[in-house]
Design a protein around this motif. Sequence first.
Motif, PDB file in Angstrom:
ATOM      1  N   UNK A 117       0.874  -1.166   0.004  1.00  0.00           N
ATOM      2  CA  UNK A 117       0.020   0.038  -0.078  1.00  0.00           C
ATOM      3  C   UNK A 117       0.798   1.332  -0.112  1.00  0.00           C
ATOM      4  N   UNK A 118       0.655   1.944  -0.989  1.00  0.00           N
ATOM      5  CA  UNK A 118       1.723   2.984  -1.266  1.00  0.00           C
ATOM      6  C   UNK A 118       1.254   4.482  -0.926  1.00  0.00           C
ATOM      7  N   UNK A 119       2.002   5.460  -0.544  1.00  0.00           N
ATOM      8  CA  UNK A 119       1.652   6.714  -0.603  1.00  0.00           C
ATOM      9  C   UNK A 119       2.095   7.418  -1.651  1.00  0.00           C
ATOM     10  N   UNK A 120       2.320   7.107  -2.876  1.00  0.00           N
ATOM     11  CA  UNK A 120       2.791   7.566  -4.144  1.00  0.00           C
ATOM     12  C   UNK A 120       1.692   7.291  -5.105  1.00  0.00           C
ATOM     13  N   UNK A 121       1.428   8.363  -6.005  1.00  0.00           N
ATOM     14  CA  UNK A 121       0.357   8.541  -7.094  1.00  0.00           C
ATOM     15  C   UNK A 121       1.143   7.673  -8.328  1.00  0.00           C
ATOM     16  N   UNK A 122       0.417   6.676  -8.741  1.00  0.00           N
ATOM     17  CA  UNK A 122       0.967   5.819  -9.916  1.00  0.00           C
ATOM     18  C   UNK A 122      -0.102   5.902 -11.174  1.00  0.00           C
ATOM     19  N   UNK A 123       0.357   5.397 -12.375  1.00  0.00           N
ATOM     20  CA  UNK A 123      -0.407   5.759 -13.440  1.00  0.00           C
ATOM     21  C   UNK A 123      -0.092   4.717 -14.724  1.00  0.00           C
ATOM     22  N   UNK A 124      -0.747   4.741 -15.276  1.00  0.00           N
ATOM     23  CA  UNK A 124      -0.520   3.561 -16.710  1.00  0.00           C
ATOM     24  C   UNK A 124      -0.770   4.772 -17.955  1.00  0.00           C
ATOM     25  N   UNK A 125       0.126   4.214 -19.028  1.00  0.00           N
ATOM     26  CA  UNK A 125      -0.023   5.037 -20.304  1.00  0.00           C
ATOM     27  C   UNK A 125      -1.165   4.456 -21.000  1.00  0.00           C
ATOM     28  N   UNK A 126      -2.147   5.338 -21.813  1.00  0.00           N
ATOM     29  CA  UNK A 126      -3.262   4.854 -22.461  1.00  0.00           C
ATOM     30  C   UNK A 126      -3.098   4.985 -24.003  1.00  0.00           C
ATOM     31  N   UNK A 127      -2.754   4.065 -24.695  1.00  0.00           N
ATOM     32  CA  UNK A 127      -2.502   3.953 -26.230  1.00  0.00           C
ATOM     33  C   UNK A 127      -3.590   4.497 -26.881  1.00  0.00           C
ATOM     34  N   UNK A 128      -4.953   4.310 -26.308  1.00  0.00           N
ATOM     35  CA  UNK A 128      -6.090   4.738 -27.218  1.00  0.00           C
ATOM     36  C   UNK A 128      -6.310   6.275 -26.888  1.00  0.00           C
ATOM     37  N   UNK A 129      -5.720   6.958 -26.157  1.00  0.00           N
ATOM     38  CA  UNK A 129      -5.831   8.487 -26.085  1.00  0.00           C
ATOM     39  C   UNK A 129      -4.589   9.163 -25.900  1.00  0.00           C
ATOM     40  N   UNK A 130      -3.468   8.541 -25.833  1.00  0.00           N
ATOM     41  CA  UNK A 130      -2.159   9.210 -25.996  1.00  0.00           C
ATOM     42  C   UNK A 130      -1.822  10.214 -24.589  1.00  0.00           C
ATOM     43  N   UNK A 131      -2.109   9.590 -23.613  1.00  0.00           N
ATOM     44  CA  UNK A 131      -1.772  10.296 -22.179  1.00  0.00           C
ATOM     45  C   UNK A 131      -2.047   9.197 -20.826  1.00  0.00           C
ATOM     46  N   UNK A 132      -1.475   9.725 -19.886  1.00  0.00           N
ATOM     47  CA  UNK A 132      -1.099   8.888 -18.858  1.00  0.00           C
ATOM     48  C   UNK A 132      -2.429   8.952 -17.891  1.00  0.00           C
ATOM     49  N   UNK A 133      -2.724   7.802 -17.278  1.00  0.00           N
ATOM     50  CA  UNK A 133      -3.953   7.863 -16.400  1.00  0.00           C
ATOM     51  C   UNK A 133      -3.614   7.426 -15.011  1.00  0.00           C
ATOM     52  N   UNK A 134      -3.925   8.115 -14.078  1.00  0.00           N
ATOM     53  CA  UNK A 134      -3.784   7.908 -12.513  1.00  0.00           C
ATOM     54  C   UNK A 134      -4.558   6.490 -12.301  1.00  0.00           C
ATOM     55  N   UNK A 135      -3.892   5.753 -11.629  1.00  0.00           N
ATOM     56  CA  UNK A 135      -4.686   4.205 -11.027  1.00  0.00           C
ATOM     57  C   UNK A 135      -4.571   4.099  -9.503  1.00  0.00           C
ATOM     58  N   UNK A 136      -5.755   3.334  -9.210  1.00  0.00           N
ATOM     59  CA  UNK A 136      -5.580   2.946  -7.945  1.00  0.00           C
ATOM     60  C   UNK A 136      -4.654   1.780  -7.592  1.00  0.00           C
ATOM     61  N   UNK A 137      -4.632   0.983  -8.475  1.00  0.00           N
ATOM     62  CA  UNK A 137      -3.872  -0.256  -8.551  1.00  0.00           C
ATOM     63  C   UNK A 137      -3.097  -0.677  -9.743  1.00  0.00           C
ATOM     64  N   UNK A 138      -2.244  -1.481  -9.581  1.00  0.00           N
ATOM     65  CA  UNK A 138      -1.631  -2.027 -10.607  1.00  0.00           C
ATOM     66  C   UNK A 138      -1.507  -3.822 -10.231  1.00  0.00           C
ATOM     67  N   UNK A 139      -2.068  -4.435 -11.055  1.00  0.00           N
ATOM     68  CA  UNK A 139      -2.015  -5.563 -10.722  1.00  0.00           C
ATOM     69  C   UNK A 139      -0.891  -6.609 -11.281  1.00  0.00           C
ATOM     70  N   UNK A 140      -0.548  -7.650 -10.377  1.00  0.00           N
ATOM     71  CA  UNK A 140       0.618  -8.361 -10.749  1.00  0.00           C
ATOM     72  C   UNK A 140       1.440  -8.546  -9.418  1.00  0.00           C
ATOM     73  N   UNK A 141       2.890  -9.148  -9.534  1.00  0.00           N
ATOM     74  CA  UNK A 141       3.831  -9.123  -8.468  1.00  0.00           C
ATOM     75  C   UNK A 141       4.732  -8.401  -8.346  1.00  0.00           C
ATOM     76  N   UNK A 142       4.932  -7.389  -7.447  1.00  0.00           N
ATOM     77  CA  UNK A 142       3.751  -7.189  -6.299  1.00  0.00           C
ATOM     78  C   UNK A 142       2.661  -6.313  -6.995  1.00  0.00           C
ATOM     79  N   UNK A 143       1.572  -6.411  -6.319  1.00  0.00           N
ATOM     80  CA  UNK A 143       0.459  -5.666  -6.701  1.00  0.00           C
ATOM     81  C   UNK A 143       0.587  -4.363  -5.857  1.00  0.00           C
TER      82      UNK A 143
END
Length: 255
Positions: A117-143
Amino acid sequence: MVDTVVLYRAPSTVADVEAVRDWLEPRIDAAVSVRGRFLDAHRTDDLAERFAEARVPSPYDRETGNTMLGTIRYEERALENPEREGGVLYDGVQVQRALNSALPADERRLETLHVPVLDRAIGTWGDHDGRWHKRVNVLGQPALVSVPGLYEAPAKPEAYYKEKQRHALLSGDAPPREVLENQVEGDFLIEDDPRTTDALYGYALQAVHYLETGEAFCDREECRLFNAHYHEDLFDAQLREPAFCDDHAALYATD
């Protein structure tokens, strides 16, 4: 199959990770434990530089990273004093890779799921609209689960943005966020919201569900496994009954 889930505290936030454990453990076939802050427990010598490389300089620029000495020094200070960090968006996938590398080799296997559980803002890139989007979670290891993302990633009610624009036209400046939150009606979470922990329950479960089933999210808004893009939907999914859709209630409901 996930045998063990390790949750990590975010002491600079209001998130009660022990409460998340108590909610999660009865719903899954895995032991759930809580450790201190991930960035303390598994810090590596290059972690500050890895965070610097993951910084998002512009919402419309796919390239990330600023490894100038001053930026790395900032990241070193943020690791030591997390309450001083803020206002920076990081590429969640790059952060995930950095934290995976920081795990001990014998804890990287998928039988042990780590959920910082992080105190940092994280995002992922959206190829569909060419911009970054903030996210609540990024799934995987670690999640990764981002507490700032809980407040900032889902879109707020339209009235919030209209009031923000109106204030900017009148004063030339953006109003403090607290002013907007007090003036705009509607369902949305604010920083240090007392409902933060309750809203995080479903995001922790999403991490387990993804590794167990390969299903990232549920498409029903009334389910805690739903990936909400609006605060109104987040309230429906995480803070209102029912907790799950019928299909996922069969897996995770306790009553």
